[in-house]
Design an enzyme around this catalytic site. Structure first.
Site, PDB file in Angstrom:
ATOM      1  N   LYS A 149       0.847  -1.204   0.000  1.00  0.00           N
ATOM      2  CA  LYS A 149       0.000   0.000   0.000  1.00  0.00           C
ATOM      3  C   LYS A 149       0.878   1.248   0.000  1.00  0.00           C
ATOM      4  O   LYS A 149       2.085   1.175   0.258  1.00  0.00           O
ATOM      5  CB  LYS A 149      -0.928  -0.023   1.210  1.00  0.00           C
ATOM      6  CG  LYS A 149      -0.202  -0.029   2.548  1.00  0.00           C
ATOM      7  CD  LYS A 149      -1.161  -0.341   3.693  1.00  0.00           C
ATOM      8  CE  LYS A 149      -0.423  -0.388   5.018  1.00  0.00           C
ATOM      9  NZ  LYS A 149      -1.268  -0.920   6.088  1.00  0.00           N
TER      10      LYS A 149
ATOM     11  N   TYR B  39      18.269  28.964  10.537  1.00  0.00           N
ATOM     12  CA  TYR B  39      17.152  29.792  11.000  1.00  0.00           C
ATOM     13  C   TYR B  39      17.002  29.698  12.509  1.00  0.00           C
ATOM     14  O   TYR B  39      17.089  28.602  13.086  1.00  0.00           O
ATOM     15  CB  TYR B  39      15.841  29.312  10.372  1.00  0.00           C
ATOM     16  CG  TYR B  39      15.708  29.670   8.909  1.00  0.00           C
ATOM     17  CD1 TYR B  39      15.662  31.000   8.495  1.00  0.00           C
ATOM     18  CD2 TYR B  39      15.616  28.676   7.946  1.00  0.00           C
ATOM     19  CE1 TYR B  39      15.518  31.321   7.155  1.00  0.00           C
ATOM     20  CE2 TYR B  39      15.476  28.985   6.601  1.00  0.00           C
ATOM     21  CZ  TYR B  39      15.428  30.323   6.217  1.00  0.00           C
ATOM     22  OH  TYR B  39      15.291  30.631   4.893  1.00  0.00           O
TER      23      TYR B  39
HETATM   24  C1  LIG Z   1      -0.508  -2.089   6.543  1.00  0.00           C
HETATM   25  C2  LIG Z   1      -1.081  -3.365   6.949  1.00  0.00           C
HETATM   26  C3  LIG Z   1      -0.239  -4.459   7.263  1.00  0.00           C
HETATM   27  C4  LIG Z   1       1.269  -4.334   7.285  1.00  0.00           C
HETATM   28  O1  LIG Z   1       1.678  -3.787   8.502  1.00  0.00           O
HETATM   29  P1  LIG Z   1       3.228  -3.612   8.853  1.00  0.00           P
HETATM   30  O2  LIG Z   1       3.224  -3.080  10.235  1.00  0.00           O
HETATM   31  O3  LIG Z   1       3.763  -2.605   7.877  1.00  0.00           O
HETATM   32  O4  LIG Z   1       3.860  -4.928   8.702  1.00  0.00           O
HETATM   33  C5  LIG Z   1      -0.826  -5.669   7.570  1.00  0.00           C
HETATM   34  N1  LIG Z   1      -2.174  -5.805   7.585  1.00  0.00           N
HETATM   35  C6  LIG Z   1      -3.001  -4.787   7.318  1.00  0.00           C
HETATM   36  C7  LIG Z   1      -4.467  -5.000   7.361  1.00  0.00           C
HETATM   37  C8  LIG Z   1      -2.488  -3.537   6.997  1.00  0.00           C
HETATM   38  O5  LIG Z   1      -3.327  -2.539   6.716  1.00  0.00           O
END
Ligand SMILES: *Cc1c(COP(=O)(O)O)cnc(C)c1O
Length: 364
Positions: free
Chosen positions: A35, A256
Site C-alpha cells: 500500500k 534559522y
Molecule cells: C498495513 C497493513 C499491514 C502491514 O503492517 P506492517 O506493520 O507494515 O507490517 C498488515 N495488515 C493490514 C491489514 C495492513 O493494513
C-alpha cells in the site's frame, strides 16, 4: 549537474527481507503489503524485489491495476475492501480478493451482479476498534456472507493493535480463536511485528502473513529491536552531497533561529536535502547522519532545501562529499531510517511514505 539528492531502492534488500519473512513464517504464505506506493518505494520498483511473494496487499484500486499491468496474475488483496458498488466490478474484472469489514460491504456484495463468485477476507475487530466485526457479531456476518452466491470462499482475518509492544497479542488472538474455532477457511493475522515477535504463539494458526514495514528494512518494534537485530536490510537509501562548508568560531550560530551555537572552532557541511525532500523538519541538532560513511550529527534547524552537519568526526570531508540521510553509504555503512525517525518523534513508516516527489528515485 542535477541537484545531488537521490533515493536509491535496493532490489536485493527487498528480496532478502521477503526471504526473511518467509522463513519466519515457514508454513504460511506471504502477502507482501505494498500500500501507499509500496511504502514510498514505488510500486513498480518494489515489485521487482518482491515478486517471489504469494500475493500483494494494498488499498487502492489504481495500485491493483498497476500490479496487473506488470503482469502479476497471482492474488491481490484489497485491505480495506470495496468503497462503493463499482469497485466490485473491478474486483471481478481484475480477479481481486477483498476484505469485508462492515455490513455495508456485505450489502454491496449481495447486490452485485456477477458470474464469478469472489474471494473475500472477513475481518474481525479483535480489539483495535478500527475496521471489522466485533467478535459477537462475527459469526452472523460469516453466515450471511456464506449464503451469498456472489461469494466463492471466505477467509478469516484480524489485525493486532499491540504486536509491536509490551501488551502483545494474547488477548486479541484468544478473542479471534474463540469465535472462529470451528469455522472453515484460511486465516490471516500477522503484520510484520506479529510475524517477527510472536512466531511461537502463531505457529500453525496463520495461513497468510501480511508483512509490510519489515520488507522495507525497518524494525516494527524499534528501539527495542533494530532492523539489524532482525536481520533486515534497508530497501531505501536517501543520499545527497555537501554543497557548502562553513568554518565556525565559538559563538557562531547555524541556520534559522540560530538554534545551534558553536562552542569550539568547528567545520559544518551544508547538505542538499531539506524538508521539501521529505527529510523531517522535527529533527533537531544531534540527528544521526553519515558523511563519507562516517557517523556524525545534524546541527541547527532543518530548512526547506538544506540541512547542516557537524564535520568534526570527518576532517577529510569537503565540497561534494557523500551524505547518507538514511540507508546505506557507498562503502556499506548503514544508518537505519528508524534512528532518524526517532529523532523526529515518529516512525520509519512515515519517513519512507513521505519521500517527496521532487527526489529522483533510482532502483538498483
Ligand atoms: C498495513 C497493513 C499491514 C502491514 O503492517 P506492517 O506493520 O507494515 O507490517 C498488515 N495488515 C493490514 C491489514 C495492513 O493494513
Amino acid at each position: 549537474m542535477p541537484r545531488p539528492i537521490l533515493a536509491t531502492i535496493h532490489t536485493d534488500a527487498l528480496r532478502h527481507n521477503l526471504a526473511r519473512m518467509q522463513s519466519m513464517a515457514a508454513d504460511a504464505r506471504v502477502w507482501a503489503i505494498v500500500k501507499a506506493n509500496a511504502y514510498g518505494h514505488g510500486l513498480e520498483r518494489a515489485f521487482e524485489g518482491l515478486r517471489a511473494a504469494d500475493g500483494f496487499g494494498l488499498l487502492d484500486l489504481s495500485e491493483a491495476q498497476r500490479l496487473r499491468a506488470l503482469d502479476w496474475r497471482g492474488p491481490i488483496l484489497l485491505l480495506e475492501g470495496c468503497f462503493e458498488m463499482r469497485d466490485l466490478e473491478l474486483c471481478s474484472r481484475l480477479g481481486l480478493w477483498h476484505v469485508v469489514h462492515c455490513t455495508e460491504q456485505i450489502d454491496m456484495l449481495a447486490a452485485h451482479k456477477t458470474q464469478l463468485p469472489q474471494r473475500v477476507f472477513l475481518k474481525m475487530n479483535a480489539g483495535m476498534n478500527r475496521l471489522g466485526f466485533k467478535p459477537e457479531r462475527y459469526r452472523a456476518a460469516w453466515t450471511r456472507l456464506n449464503a451469498l452466491p456472489q461469494v466463492e470462499e471466505i477467509s478469516l482475518m484480524a489485525h493486532f493493535s499491540d504486536a509491536d509492544g509490551p501488551v502483545g497479542i494474547s488477548v486479541q488472538l484468544e478473542a479471534f480463536e474463540r469465535v472462529t474455532r470451528d469455522l472453515p477457511g484460511e486465516r490471516s493475522l500477522s503484520n510484520s511485528a506479529a510475524t517477527l515477535r510472536h512466531v511461537d504463539q502463531l505457529a500453525g494458526r496463520s495461513d497468510w502473513v501480511r508483512p509490510g514495514i519489515a520488507l522495507y528494512g525497518s524494525a516494527p518494534d524499534f528501539p527495542l529491536h533494530s532492523a539489524s537485530d532482525w536481520d533486515l536490510q534497508p530497501a531505501m537509501t536517501l543520499s545527497s552531497r555537501l554543497i557548502g562548508v562553513q568554518e565556525l568560531l565559538p559563538g557562531d550560530t547555524v541556520g534559522y533561529g540560530s538554534q545551534f551555537v558553536a562552542e569550539f572552532p568547528m567545520r559544518v557541511g551544508v547538505v542538499a536535502c531539506g524538508y521539501a525532500d521529505g527529510y523531517p523538519r522535527h529533527c533537531g541538532t544531534g540527528t544521526p547522519v553519515l558523511v563519507n560513511g562516517v557517523r556524525t550529527r545534524t546541527v541547527g534547524r532543518v530548512s526547506m532545501d538544506m540541512i547542516t552537519v557537524d564535520l568534526s568526526p570527518v576532517p577529510a570531508a569537503g565540497m561534494g562529499s557523500e551524505v547518507t540521510l538514511w540507508g546505506r553509504s557507498a562503502a556499506g555503512a548503514v544508518l537505519s531510517i528508524d534512528e532518524v525517525a526517532r529523532a523526529a518523534g515518529t516512525v520509519g513508516y512515515e519517513l519512507m511514505c513521505a519521500l517527496a516527489q521532487r527526489v529522483p528515485v533510482q532502483p538498483i
